[in-house]
Design an enzyme around this catalytic site. Structure first.
Site, short mmCIF file in Angstrom:
data_model
loop_
_atom_site.label_atom_id
_atom_site.label_comp_id
_atom_site.label_asym_id
_atom_site.label_seq_id
_atom_site.Cartn_x
_atom_site.Cartn_y
_atom_site.Cartn_z
N TRP A 199 0.84 -1.21 0.00
CA TRP A 199 0.00 0.00 0.00
C TRP A 199 0.88 1.26 0.00
O TRP A 199 0.50 2.28 -0.59
CB TRP A 199 -0.97 0.01 1.18
N HIS A 232 6.71 5.98 14.98
CA HIS A 232 6.50 4.86 15.90
C HIS A 232 7.71 3.94 15.90
O HIS A 232 8.28 3.66 14.86
CB HIS A 232 5.30 4.00 15.41
N TYR A 268 7.21 -1.33 7.81
CA TYR A 268 8.64 -1.02 7.84
C TYR A 268 9.11 -0.28 6.59
O TYR A 268 9.93 -0.77 5.83
CB TYR A 268 9.45 -2.29 8.11
N HIS A 269 8.55 0.90 6.39
CA HIS A 269 9.03 1.87 5.41
C HIS A 269 8.85 3.20 6.13
O HIS A 269 7.73 3.52 6.56
CB HIS A 269 8.18 1.82 4.12
N HIS A 295 7.94 6.39 7.83
CA HIS A 295 6.83 7.33 7.70
C HIS A 295 6.68 8.09 9.02
O HIS A 295 7.07 7.60 10.08
CB HIS A 295 5.53 6.60 7.32
N HIS A 321 4.03 10.47 11.51
CA HIS A 321 2.63 10.78 11.81
C HIS A 321 2.51 12.27 12.15
O HIS A 321 3.29 12.78 12.97
CB HIS A 321 2.14 9.96 13.01
N1 GTA Z 1 -3.51 6.74 3.81
O1 GTA Z 1 -3.72 2.28 2.98
C1 GTA Z 1 -3.46 3.17 3.79
C2 GTA Z 1 -2.98 2.95 5.11
N2 GTA Z 1 -2.69 1.83 5.83
C3 GTA Z 1 -2.81 0.46 5.41
C4 GTA Z 1 -2.24 2.19 7.05
N3 GTA Z 1 -2.25 3.54 7.12
C5 GTA Z 1 -2.69 4.03 5.94
N4 GTA Z 1 -2.86 5.30 5.52
C6 GTA Z 1 -3.32 5.51 4.26
N5 GTA Z 1 -3.59 4.47 3.42
O2 GTA Z 1 -1.36 5.59 11.05
C7 GTA Z 1 -1.78 4.34 8.23
C8 GTA Z 1 -2.21 3.82 9.59
C9 GTA Z 1 -1.11 4.33 10.51
C10 GTA Z 1 0.09 4.42 9.59
C11 GTA Z 1 1.08 3.33 9.87
O3 GTA Z 1 -0.38 4.25 8.26
O4 GTA Z 1 -3.49 4.30 9.95
P1 GTA Z 1 2.57 2.50 11.87
O5 GTA Z 1 3.40 1.73 10.92
O6 GTA Z 1 3.29 3.27 12.91
O7 GTA Z 1 1.55 1.44 12.38
O8 GTA Z 1 1.68 3.57 11.11
P2 GTA Z 1 0.46 1.51 13.51
O9 GTA Z 1 0.58 2.75 14.30
O10 GTA Z 1 0.43 0.21 14.22
O11 GTA Z 1 -0.82 1.57 12.74
P3 GTA Z 1 -2.21 1.76 13.27
O12 GTA Z 1 -3.02 0.98 12.30
O13 GTA Z 1 -2.49 3.20 13.43
O14 GTA Z 1 -2.31 1.06 14.72
C12 GTA Z 1 -1.96 1.74 15.95
C13 GTA Z 1 -2.85 1.30 17.04
O15 GTA Z 1 -4.11 1.90 16.81
C14 GTA Z 1 -3.06 -0.18 17.05
O16 GTA Z 1 -2.94 -0.63 18.37
C15 GTA Z 1 -4.46 -0.38 16.55
O17 GTA Z 1 -5.07 -1.43 17.25
C16 GTA Z 1 -5.13 0.94 16.82
N6 GTA Z 1 -6.03 1.37 15.74
C17 GTA Z 1 -5.84 1.19 14.44
N7 GTA Z 1 -6.87 1.73 13.73
C18 GTA Z 1 -7.70 2.25 14.63
C19 GTA Z 1 -8.93 2.92 14.52
N8 GTA Z 1 -9.50 3.18 13.35
N9 GTA Z 1 -9.51 3.32 15.66
C20 GTA Z 1 -8.94 3.10 16.84
N10 GTA Z 1 -7.78 2.45 17.01
C21 GTA Z 1 -7.17 2.04 15.92
#
Ligand code: GTA
Length: 318
Positions: free
Chosen positions: A156, A249, A255-256, A258, A260
């Protein structure tokens, strides 16, 4: 898309289903057609969110349902024209009612991951956590081999960098292959109000997996992300740099490298001290010591059933 002074546009978007959105049409397959609920992975009354594991045509799916925040500029329409109120309680000057808003003002955000892997399902399951203190040597001997053998696909991310997905959502791009990045709304943000503003900056250079790979040579890239990201958000959304929490984070899920960018007042998941590293601190640490993140012990939390934690235990480090 939320922009200061663009109230009429936002109201139009609410009426028409939102900026840049397309509606599932009758002919197209509905992504949740025949959805069978397997389990509730997690729910939060405070965040008004529920995480579900289900199946669609024999594929695993994770569905996250989230009640959308109120928007100051549409909330008056909720109360206009004497909406139906069902009385729950009346006591002196205090009244509690149930109000049933029209569908366009009663949105639920649905995030669908399909097909979901076992790792996705576990990621959203509420579980006990344990802190790990990872030395530089631990990273090289335990963590790195693990993330090389199993981590979430970053297809993605490449789709965004190659403009194969979300190209119309890009807020800012510095196209330099070594020092550039793309800034766009995170998929956790519905872009309708800036209170929960959330964007991510994805760097153009490939192969920088995380904080651990950063060294002094990356300072120009990181400074570009910080300065240009803040300027682009100010211009587009009217939110100043001092109103933003800008962090990486460790460990990330993807693991690319990015970064926040989140509204300071928004308690987004993943802002706790054992996970979020402020970009301004990262820059200063690398200015003090170009190899800071190669050698530093980094502490973070792992779920107790996470295979990486087992690797630490096997090595007598967990
Ligand atoms: N624009 O396709 C995408 C995409 N994907 C697949 C991921 N991200 C995307 N953004 C776009 N298009 O902020 C975003 C994610 C995240 C970032 C990756 O890329 O939303 P990260 O590598 O540091 O991973 O960041 P992280 O932080 O684990 O990701 P994530 O999903 O934010 O999870 C963090 C915590 O939040 C987890 O514990 C999860 O359980 C919780 N969480 C995830 N989504 C939600 C939500 N919608 N509401 C509440 N809690 C959530």
């Amino acid at each position: 898309m939320a922009q200061p002074g663009d109230k009429r546009k936002r109201e139009d978007e609410v009426e028409n289903g939102g900026a840049g959105e397309s509606v599932t049409s009758a002919g197209a397959e509905h992504p949740l057609s025949g959805f069978k609920l397997r389990s509730v992975l997690r729910e939060s009354a405070r965040d008004k969110t529920i995480f579900l594991h289900g199946q669609v045509s024999d594929e695993d799916a994770v569905v996250i349902l989230e009640r959308a925040p109120f928007q100051a500029d549409t909330v008056s329409r909720l109360l206009a024209d004497d909406p139906t109120l069902r009385l729950q309680l009346k006591n002196d000057i205090y009244g509690v009612y149930h109000l049933s808003p029209p569908p366009q003002l009663n949105e639920v955000k649905a995030t669908i991951i399909r097909p979901a892997t076992e790792k996705h399902i576990k990621k959203y399951l509420r579980q006990e956590l344990q802190l790990i203190s990872e030395t530089g040597d631990d990273y090289r001997s335990i963590t790195l081999p693990f993330i090389q053998s199993q981590s979430f696909s970053i297809q993605w991310v490449y789709n965004i960098l190659e403009k194969k997905a979300e190209a119309d959502r890009i807020v800012h791009e510095n196209p330099d292959p070594a020092l550039g990045f793309i800034l766009l709304p995170d998929f956790k943000w519905n872009q309708k109000q800036v209170d929960d503003l959330y964007l991510i900056a994805i760097c153009h250079p490939r192969g920088i997996k995380s904080l651990r790979d950063l060294n002094g040579d990356h300072l120009p890239l990181l400074k570009n992300i910080l300065q240009e990201g803040q300027a682009a958000i100010l211009e587009r959304y009217g939110v100043h740099g001092h109103q933003l929490r800008i962090y990486l984070h460790y460990q990330p899920s993807y693991y690319h490298l990015h970064v926040h960018f989140v509204a300071l007042g928004h308690e987004a998941p993943g802002i706790t001290v054992e996970r979020a590293h402020l970009l301004s601190d990262v820059i200063q640490n690398l200015e003090l010591d170009a190899q800071y993140y190669r050698t530093r012990t980094l502490t973070y939390a792992l779920r107790v059933d996470e295979p990486l934690l087992q690797r630490f235990r096997d090595a007598g480090r967990g």
